[in-house]
Scaffold this active site. Sequence first.
Site, PDB file in Angstrom:
ATOM      1  N   GLY A 192     -21.234  60.790  24.071  1.00 54.72           N
ATOM      2  CA  GLY A 192     -22.383  59.937  24.359  1.00 54.72           C
ATOM      3  C   GLY A 192     -22.361  58.662  23.540  1.00 54.72           C
ATOM      4  O   GLY A 192     -21.312  58.169  23.131  1.00 54.72           O
ATOM      5  N   SER A 224     -15.641  63.450  21.925  1.00 58.03           N
ATOM      6  CA  SER A 224     -16.080  62.133  21.515  1.00 58.03           C
ATOM      7  C   SER A 224     -17.119  62.225  20.394  1.00 58.03           C
ATOM      8  O   SER A 224     -16.831  62.764  19.327  1.00 58.03           O
ATOM      9  CB  SER A 224     -16.627  61.381  22.739  1.00 58.03           C
ATOM     10  N   MET A 225     -18.359  61.751  20.600  1.00 60.65           N
ATOM     11  CA  MET A 225     -19.372  61.826  19.546  1.00 60.65           C
ATOM     12  C   MET A 225     -19.758  63.273  19.243  1.00 60.65           C
ATOM     13  O   MET A 225     -20.252  63.569  18.157  1.00 60.65           O
ATOM     14  CB  MET A 225     -20.617  61.025  19.941  1.00 60.65           C
ATOM     15  N   HIS A 243     -11.772  60.102  20.117  1.00 62.81           N
ATOM     16  CA  HIS A 243     -11.219  58.838  20.584  1.00 62.81           C
ATOM     17  C   HIS A 243     -12.072  57.711  20.042  1.00 62.81           C
ATOM     18  O   HIS A 243     -13.132  57.921  19.471  1.00 62.81           O
ATOM     19  CB  HIS A 243     -11.100  58.771  22.107  1.00 62.81           C
ATOM     20  N   ASP A 278      -7.231  59.434  23.929  1.00 62.55           N
ATOM     21  CA  ASP A 278      -7.974  60.690  23.966  1.00 62.55           C
ATOM     22  C   ASP A 278      -7.081  61.825  23.476  1.00 62.55           C
ATOM     23  O   ASP A 278      -5.965  62.002  23.977  1.00 62.55           O
ATOM     24  CB  ASP A 278      -8.450  60.996  25.386  1.00 62.55           C
TER      25      ASP A 278
END
Length: 212
Positions: A70, A99-100, A142, A192
């Site tokens: 997000g 990710s986050m 990433h 990624d």
Amino acid sequence: MPIGVPKVPFRSPGEEDASWVDVRLYRERVLFLGQEVDSEISNQLIGLMVYLSIENDNKDLYLFINSPGGWVIPGVAIYDTMQFVQPQVHTICMGLAASMGSFILVGGEITKRLAFPHAWRQPLLIIRDRRTICYIIRVMIHQPASSFYEAQTGEFILEAEELLKLRETLTRVYVQRTGKPLWVVSEDMERDVFMSATEAQAYGIVDLVAVE
């Protein structure tokens, strides 16, 4: 919040009116991030962590994570609050921490970050460049993304500078909390990187993989 969930009144210092807080969270100190990180869920988790810290600053918190990632700033706000509150925060990946989501996962108390062993077996659906790609791996890191193509020239330069600052911040945190060399994390932030639970443990994002 489901109808019928028991709550207790809590009045913050300096406020006249009390607000109602979920009594189950009050008792168990269990928090959930089960969606994309945005301002709303970030503010909710921050408020709960601060409240529970005020209630008892010696009892650990448990943050269960199943998130596709997000927004960066709300995610960093959750991370900073985890470091700020007095109770130690356990982070548990129970499905997906991309990710986050992985940034918040790695922000848990070192030695108290855990991943479920079979979370990676379930497929993750990711939309990228208007194409649908199926992945079967669970923890992903990433660099932050941006909408460069939508910006004017001046805005592009400013946004690029801010994005580089954010990238440096995220990279430093991963280096500090995983023990990986700066060059390794910097290279991995260029693309990624998908990891299973055991691979995330080897990388240093989690400390333990739950035993079956």
